[in-house]
Design a protein around this motif. Structure first.
Motif, PDB file in Angstrom:
ATOM      1  N   UNK A  23       0.873  -1.360  -0.235  1.00 56.70           N
ATOM      2  CA  UNK A  23      -0.367   0.046   0.102  1.00 56.70           C
ATOM      3  C   UNK A  23       1.117   1.018  -0.370  1.00 56.70           C
ATOM      4  N   UNK A  24       1.288   1.266  -1.063  1.00 55.01           N
ATOM      5  CA  UNK A  24       2.875   2.665  -0.684  1.00 55.01           C
ATOM      6  C   UNK A  24       2.007   4.033  -1.135  1.00 55.01           C
ATOM      7  N   UNK A  25       2.110   5.002  -0.578  1.00 54.84           N
ATOM      8  CA  UNK A  25       1.267   5.419  -0.757  1.00 54.84           C
ATOM      9  C   UNK A  25       1.434   6.197  -2.138  1.00 54.84           C
ATOM     10  N   UNK A  26       1.595   6.206  -2.309  1.00 55.53           N
ATOM     11  CA  UNK A  26       1.811   7.373  -3.908  1.00 55.53           C
ATOM     12  C   UNK A  26       1.270   5.710  -5.328  1.00 55.53           C
ATOM     13  N   UNK A  28       1.239   1.186  -5.856  1.00 53.07           N
ATOM     14  CA  UNK A  28       1.977  -0.111  -5.997  1.00 53.07           C
ATOM     15  C   UNK A  28       2.371  -0.631  -4.855  1.00 53.07           C
ATOM     16  N   UNK A  29       3.237  -1.738  -4.653  1.00 47.23           N
ATOM     17  CA  UNK A  29       3.801  -2.686  -3.810  1.00 47.23           C
ATOM     18  C   UNK A  29       5.196  -1.905  -3.375  1.00 47.23           C
ATOM     19  N   UNK A  30       5.806  -1.566  -3.933  1.00 43.25           N
ATOM     20  CA  UNK A  30       7.183  -1.478  -3.884  1.00 43.25           C
ATOM     21  C   UNK A  30       7.869  -0.412  -3.586  1.00 43.25           C
ATOM     22  N   UNK A  31       8.890   0.402  -2.907  1.00 47.60           N
ATOM     23  CA  UNK A  31       9.646   1.204  -2.557  1.00 47.60           C
ATOM     24  C   UNK A  31      10.927   1.171  -3.717  1.00 47.60           C
ATOM     25  N   UNK A  32      11.271   2.301  -4.118  1.00 44.85           N
ATOM     26  CA  UNK A  32      12.542   2.404  -4.579  1.00 44.85           C
ATOM     27  C   UNK A  32      13.341   3.434  -4.738  1.00 44.85           C
ATOM     28  N   UNK A  33      14.237   3.666  -4.507  1.00 43.62           N
ATOM     29  CA  UNK A  33      14.951   5.052  -3.738  1.00 43.62           C
ATOM     30  C   UNK A  33      15.888   4.536  -4.559  1.00 43.62           C
ATOM     31  N   UNK A  34      16.999   5.695  -4.694  1.00 47.99           N
ATOM     32  CA  UNK A  34      18.687   6.017  -5.041  1.00 47.99           C
ATOM     33  C   UNK A  34      19.012   7.534  -4.891  1.00 47.99           C
ATOM     34  N   UNK A  35      20.077   7.797  -5.707  1.00 53.98           N
ATOM     35  CA  UNK A  35      21.389   7.277  -5.366  1.00 53.98           C
ATOM     36  C   UNK A  35      22.010   7.575  -4.792  1.00 53.98           C
ATOM     37  N   UNK A  36      23.085   6.420  -3.685  1.00 51.77           N
ATOM     38  CA  UNK A  36      24.050   6.077  -3.328  1.00 51.77           C
ATOM     39  C   UNK A  36      25.040   6.024  -4.590  1.00 51.77           C
ATOM     40  N   UNK A  37      25.946   7.140  -4.022  1.00 55.80           N
ATOM     41  CA  UNK A  37      26.869   6.964  -4.314  1.00 55.80           C
ATOM     42  C   UNK A  37      28.214   6.249  -3.476  1.00 55.80           C
ATOM     43  N   UNK A  38      29.460   5.434  -3.708  1.00 58.16           N
ATOM     44  CA  UNK A  38      29.981   4.385  -3.562  1.00 58.16           C
ATOM     45  C   UNK A  38      31.294   4.281  -4.035  1.00 58.16           C
ATOM     46  N   UNK A  39      32.518   4.743  -3.545  1.00 59.07           N
ATOM     47  CA  UNK A  39      33.589   5.055  -3.346  1.00 59.07           C
ATOM     48  C   UNK A  39      33.702   3.123  -3.794  1.00 59.07           C
ATOM     49  N   UNK A  40      35.261   3.354  -4.644  1.00 59.42           N
ATOM     50  CA  UNK A  40      35.556   1.661  -4.444  1.00 59.42           C
ATOM     51  C   UNK A  40      35.945   1.634  -2.944  1.00 59.42           C
ATOM     52  N   UNK A  41      35.625   0.278  -2.993  1.00 61.80           N
ATOM     53  CA  UNK A  41      35.671   0.220  -1.055  1.00 61.80           C
ATOM     54  C   UNK A  41      35.204   0.512  -0.584  1.00 61.80           C
ATOM     55  N   UNK A  42      34.055   1.383  -0.566  1.00 63.07           N
ATOM     56  CA  UNK A  42      33.352   1.793   0.504  1.00 63.07           C
ATOM     57  C   UNK A  42      32.154   1.165   0.287  1.00 63.07           C
ATOM     58  N   UNK A  43      31.482   1.445   1.419  1.00 64.04           N
ATOM     59  CA  UNK A  43      30.041   0.918   1.469  1.00 64.04           C
ATOM     60  C   UNK A  43      29.159   2.446   2.008  1.00 64.04           C
ATOM     61  N   UNK A  83      16.135   9.951  -5.764  1.00 65.69           N
ATOM     62  CA  UNK A  83      14.317  10.112  -5.181  1.00 65.69           C
ATOM     63  C   UNK A  83      14.173   9.039  -4.681  1.00 65.69           C
ATOM     64  N   UNK A  84      12.919   8.644  -3.826  1.00 65.31           N
ATOM     65  CA  UNK A  84      12.161   7.442  -2.994  1.00 65.31           C
ATOM     66  C   UNK A  84      10.661   7.859  -3.540  1.00 65.31           C
ATOM     67  N   UNK A  85      10.570   6.755  -4.474  1.00 65.47           N
ATOM     68  CA  UNK A  85       9.743   6.746  -4.990  1.00 65.47           C
ATOM     69  C   UNK A  85       8.865   6.013  -4.547  1.00 65.47           C
ATOM     70  N   UNK A  86       7.432   5.742  -4.830  1.00 60.73           N
ATOM     71  CA  UNK A  86       6.669   4.095  -5.100  1.00 60.73           C
ATOM     72  C   UNK A  86       7.277   3.366  -5.880  1.00 60.73           C
ATOM     73  N   UNK A  87       7.263   1.843  -6.525  1.00 57.05           N
ATOM     74  CA  UNK A  87       6.920   1.798  -8.095  1.00 57.05           C
ATOM     75  C   UNK A  87       6.012   2.225  -8.901  1.00 57.05           C
ATOM     76  N   UNK A  88       4.721   2.703  -8.534  1.00 58.40           N
ATOM     77  CA  UNK A  88       4.300   3.393 -10.164  1.00 58.40           C
ATOM     78  C   UNK A  88       4.441   5.141 -10.143  1.00 58.40           C
ATOM     79  N   UNK A  89       5.543   5.067  -9.223  1.00 59.29           N
ATOM     80  CA  UNK A  89       5.966   6.504  -9.650  1.00 59.29           C
ATOM     81  C   UNK A  89       6.773   6.763 -10.384  1.00 59.29           C
ATOM     82  N   UNK A  90       6.884   7.898 -11.720  1.00 55.89           N
ATOM     83  CA  UNK A  90       8.057   7.921 -12.997  1.00 55.89           C
ATOM     84  C   UNK A  90       7.496   8.984 -13.372  1.00 55.89           C
ATOM     85  N   UNK A  91       8.273   9.636 -13.252  1.00 56.08           N
ATOM     86  CA  UNK A  91       7.870  11.084 -14.305  1.00 56.08           C
ATOM     87  C   UNK A  91       8.963  11.168 -16.234  1.00 56.08           C
TER      88      UNK A  91
END
Length: 115
Positions: A23-26, A28-43, A83-91
């Protein structure tokens, strides 16, 4: 307890994650989130909490500036900006990516992007 992404490659990468969110508010049934910048060897901790309690199946995708992708076959629409969107969200800036499936095996899980 968390889901952590680890970068074992020699390239800086940008990663996203998707998890079950009934029951994601926008829509769908899934939440998607990004973007994390991760350097080599990083977490990066991409989800704080018991990942098994959410769902044992998660999805992720990462890419590097040179076009390298860490992907599989699960489609999703994502923008190029943070972004932090429900799966049915796009632009109009969204593009289709192909995510990897992750099966988490414990409440505190590390997923490694290999070279």
């Amino acid at each position: 307890m968390s889901l952590t992404f680890s970068n074992a490659s020699s390239k800086t990468l940008w990663a996203m994650v998707e998890w079950s969110y009934p029951n994601c508010p926008d829509g769908g049934e899934w939440m998607k989130k990004g973007w994390w910048q991760i350097e080599p060897g990083g977490t990066a901790v991409v989800y704080g909490g018991d990942v098994q309690a959410v769902n044992p199946i998660w999805y992720c995708y990462a890419h590097a500036a040179d076009g390298t992708e860490w992907r599989d076959r699960y489609q999703e629409l994502v923008p190029s900006r943070a972004f932090a969107w429900c799966t049915d969200t796009a632009d109009s800036s969204s593009r289709t990516i192909l995510m990897n499936e992750i099966v988490v095996s414990r409440p505190d899980h590390v997923h490694t992007f290999l070279p």
